[in-house]
Write a protein that holds these residues in place. Structure first.
Motif, PDB file in Angstrom:
ATOM      1  N   VAL A   1       0.864  -1.183   0.000  1.00 36.77           N
ATOM      2  CA  VAL A   1       0.000   0.000   0.000  1.00 36.77           C
ATOM      3  C   VAL A   1       0.896   1.227   0.000  1.00 36.77           C
ATOM      4  O   VAL A   1       1.899   1.279   0.713  1.00 36.77           O
ATOM      5  N   ILE A   2       0.546   2.239  -0.789  1.00 37.07           N
ATOM      6  CA  ILE A   2       1.329   3.472  -0.807  1.00 37.07           C
ATOM      7  C   ILE A   2       0.441   4.679  -0.537  1.00 37.07           C
ATOM      8  O   ILE A   2      -0.769   4.651  -0.776  1.00 37.07           O
ATOM      9  N   LEU A   3       1.051   5.721  -0.018  1.00 37.96           N
ATOM     10  CA  LEU A   3       0.441   7.050   0.016  1.00 37.96           C
ATOM     11  C   LEU A   3       0.917   7.762  -1.243  1.00 37.96           C
ATOM     12  O   LEU A   3       2.117   7.963  -1.427  1.00 37.96           O
ATOM     13  N   LEU A   4      -0.002   8.128  -2.116  1.00 41.08           N
ATOM     14  CA  LEU A   4       0.355   8.721  -3.405  1.00 41.08           C
ATOM     15  C   LEU A   4       0.331  10.239  -3.331  1.00 41.08           C
ATOM     16  O   LEU A   4      -0.655  10.845  -2.900  1.00 41.08           O
ATOM     17  N   GLU A   5       1.422  10.865  -3.770  1.00 43.05           N
ATOM     18  CA  GLU A   5       1.525  12.324  -3.859  1.00 43.05           C
ATOM     19  C   GLU A   5       2.422  12.675  -5.041  1.00 43.05           C
ATOM     20  O   GLU A   5       2.973  11.793  -5.698  1.00 43.05           O
ATOM     21  N   ILE A   6       2.538  13.962  -5.307  1.00 41.53           N
ATOM     22  CA  ILE A   6       3.511  14.454  -6.272  1.00 41.53           C
ATOM     23  C   ILE A   6       4.593  15.171  -5.473  1.00 41.53           C
ATOM     24  O   ILE A   6       4.306  16.090  -4.708  1.00 41.53           O
ATOM     25  N   PHE A   7       5.840  14.723  -5.584  1.00 40.25           N
ATOM     26  CA  PHE A   7       6.963  15.258  -4.820  1.00 40.25           C
ATOM     27  C   PHE A   7       6.602  15.386  -3.327  1.00 40.25           C
ATOM     28  O   PHE A   7       6.567  16.490  -2.776  1.00 40.25           O
ATOM     29  N   PRO A   8       6.304  14.253  -2.662  1.00 43.82           N
ATOM     30  CA  PRO A   8       5.839  14.317  -1.266  1.00 43.82           C
ATOM     31  C   PRO A   8       6.815  14.999  -0.321  1.00 43.82           C
ATOM     32  O   PRO A   8       6.394  15.627   0.663  1.00 43.82           O
ATOM     33  N   GLU A   9       8.102  14.911  -0.618  1.00 44.17           N
ATOM     34  CA  GLU A   9       9.099  15.525   0.263  1.00 44.17           C
ATOM     35  C   GLU A   9       9.042  17.039   0.233  1.00 44.17           C
ATOM     36  O   GLU A   9       9.600  17.709   1.122  1.00 44.17           O
ATOM     37  N   LYS A  10       8.333  17.625  -0.753  1.00 43.49           N
ATOM     38  CA  LYS A  10       8.218  19.080  -0.851  1.00 43.49           C
ATOM     39  C   LYS A  10       6.869  19.605  -0.355  1.00 43.49           C
ATOM     40  O   LYS A  10       6.671  20.816  -0.290  1.00 43.49           O
ATOM     41  N   GLN A  11       5.957  18.727  -0.029  1.00 43.38           N
ATOM     42  CA  GLN A  11       4.618  19.149   0.356  1.00 43.38           C
ATOM     43  C   GLN A  11       4.609  19.742   1.768  1.00 43.38           C
ATOM     44  O   GLN A  11       5.282  19.246   2.664  1.00 43.38           O
ATOM     45  N   LYS A  12       3.808  20.788   1.963  1.00 45.95           N
ATOM     46  CA  LYS A  12       3.709  21.400   3.283  1.00 45.95           C
ATOM     47  C   LYS A  12       3.072  20.458   4.303  1.00 45.95           C
ATOM     48  O   LYS A  12       3.261  20.626   5.506  1.00 45.95           O
ATOM     49  N   THR A  13       2.321  19.480   3.837  1.00 49.29           N
ATOM     50  CA  THR A  13       1.683  18.519   4.741  1.00 49.29           C
ATOM     51  C   THR A  13       2.531  17.260   4.953  1.00 49.29           C
ATOM     52  O   THR A  13       2.028  16.253   5.446  1.00 49.29           O
ATOM     53  N   ARG A  14       3.818  17.320   4.617  1.00 49.50           N
ATOM     54  CA  ARG A  14       4.637  16.109   4.687  1.00 49.50           C
ATOM     55  C   ARG A  14       4.772  15.552   6.101  1.00 49.50           C
ATOM     56  O   ARG A  14       5.037  14.357   6.272  1.00 49.50           O
ATOM     57  N   VAL A  15       4.582  16.369   7.130  1.00 48.84           N
ATOM     58  CA  VAL A  15       4.609  15.833   8.492  1.00 48.84           C
ATOM     59  C   VAL A  15       3.498  14.805   8.671  1.00 48.84           C
ATOM     60  O   VAL A  15       3.657  13.817   9.399  1.00 48.84           O
TER      61      VAL A  15
END
Length: 405
Positions: free
Chosen positions: A170-184
């Motif tokens: 199972v994955i959490l899908l994002e675009i460039f997750p390391e740059k997202q403000k919600t990465r915490v």
């Protein structure tokens, strides 16, 4: 809002304790918090909670009605429709402003927005514990609904996201997750559920199967906890953002289970507002259905149906604003009656701060309706809730509400 708890909290508050609070988050998750967390939780009395629950009942009745999917089919842009839509949303987030009724003088909620999309389900559990570890929060209030403890909450969240799969499937899908403000929140989801945040550009497609690489292995993706918003993806593409090679596009017909199917982001959205009927829901109209704008246009806000984080909202609407929108595009705009936030949160210096409460639901497969389980809150001194309207202010930002039991 619970005056006795507010007075005790403010009396015990010091900048040093707030610094310790932020330092703990940084120590636990270094470099991950990229938005302002407010100095205080919100303490909500039972009378106000009952009004929130009544408002949510009306919303749930609407989205569980037999004709709801037929009524909201046009909400999904054709070029963003994803195959294999689930029978209902997996997540529901409902935002209420805390207002004062002009007739009764009582506090009441007024609906601002709703979305069939996950919010900070991981971070909020951690935030509640962190507030309690640094500040005095009495046991007579809770941030949870339907479960007793954070352990119970996490167990339900794990079951919902993982289903019958192992975490690495199972994955959490994002675009460039390391740059997202919600990465915490992604880090907390990893902590609680065990799944990795994976960038769209890192996914490989073979036929209808999807894979990602972990520790040198190619792992088949069976479930996707979707945190990717089309708006953001398209904005990046319009800006010609660098993207790695990928064979997977969000609209592909692939063999995965969507935990939060993307189509529900569009269905349960501003598009639903004109369908709702409750004293706690401001009157809303599709701009395309109005032959004549309301005479008191100054009492309305103009919102794009498909926007994110408050972008494109016109607060002080004029006839010229409406005339500027081409007739062919007016179906993509909503005219919503304004609400007046009441500054109900008293700060130690005696000033008031406005508040918005987001109630968070889950909807497991097989259940007849969504289940309210937790919440988040946001504090504001600006004209609107949100970072861009609250720069350089204190006692603003994201937080959590504790409800009187």
């Amino acid at each position: 809002m619970i005056q006795s708890i507010r007075a005790a909290y403010n009396a015990a508050f010091t900048p040093e304790r707030y610094a310790a609070f932020l330092n703990k988050i940084e120590a636990d998750y270094p470099g991950q918090l990229d938005f302002r967390v407010a100095e205080t939780p919100v303490f909500v009395p039972k009378a106000f909670t009952n009004k929130l629950l009544s408002a949510c009942d009306a919303i749930v009745d609407t989205i569980t009605a037999p004709d709801y999917r037929a009524l909201t089919g046009a909400a999904i842009p054709p070029h963003q429709r994803v195959p294999n839509e689930t029978p209902h949303t997996t997540f529901l987030a409902v935002d209420f402003a805390v207002c004062r009724n002009e007739q009764s003088g009582e506090l009441e909620p007024q609906l601002i927005e709703l979305q069939g999309f996950p919010s900070l389900y991981g971070f909020q559990a951690y935030l509640s514990e962190t507030f309690r570890s640094i500040f005095s929060v009495p046991e007579t209030v809770s941030h949870l609904f339907g479960v007793e403890t954070n352990a119970d909450y996490v167990a339900e969240l794990r079951d919902l996201i993982l289903g019958d799969c192992q975490p690495e499937e199972v994955i959490l899908l994002e675009i460039f997750p390391e740059k997202q403000k919600t990465r915490v929140d992604f880090a907390l989801t990893k902590h609680y559920v065990g799944i990795d945040a994976v960038c769209l550009t890192k996914i490989r497609k073979e036929g209808r199967a999807l894979f990602y690489e972990k520790d040198g292995r190619q792992i088949r993706i069976k479930r996707i906890y979707n945190r990717l918003i089309f708006d953001e993806l398209e904005a990046m593409e319009n800006l010609q953002a660098e993207r790695g090679p990928t064979g997977f596009h969000l609209t592909d017909d692939v063999d995965v289970v969507w935990v939060g199917h993307p189509n529900w982001f569009f269905r349960i959205s501003k598009y639903t507002l004109p369908l709702l009927n409750s004293p706690y829901v401001p009157k809303s109209y599709f701009l395309s259905e109005l032959t004549t704008p309301p005479a008191d246009l100054e009492n309305y806000v103009l919102k794009p149906l498909f926007s994110f984080a408050g972008s494109g909202v016109t607060i002080n609407v004029t006839p010229a604003d409406i005339e500027a929108i081409p007739v062919a595009q007016r179906g993509n705009y909503l005219l919503q009656r304004k609400v007046r936030y009441e500054p109900v949160i008293t700060t130690p210096d005696g000033s008031g701060v406005k508040c918005e409460i987001r109630l968070l639901f889950i909807w497991p497969d097989g259940d007849a309706k969504p289940k309210l389980i937790t919440n988040l809150a946001r504090l504001s001194r600006g004209e609107m809730i949100g970072v861009r309207f609250n720069k350089d202010f204190d006692w603003v930002g994201g937080t959590i509400a504790f409800f009187e039991q």
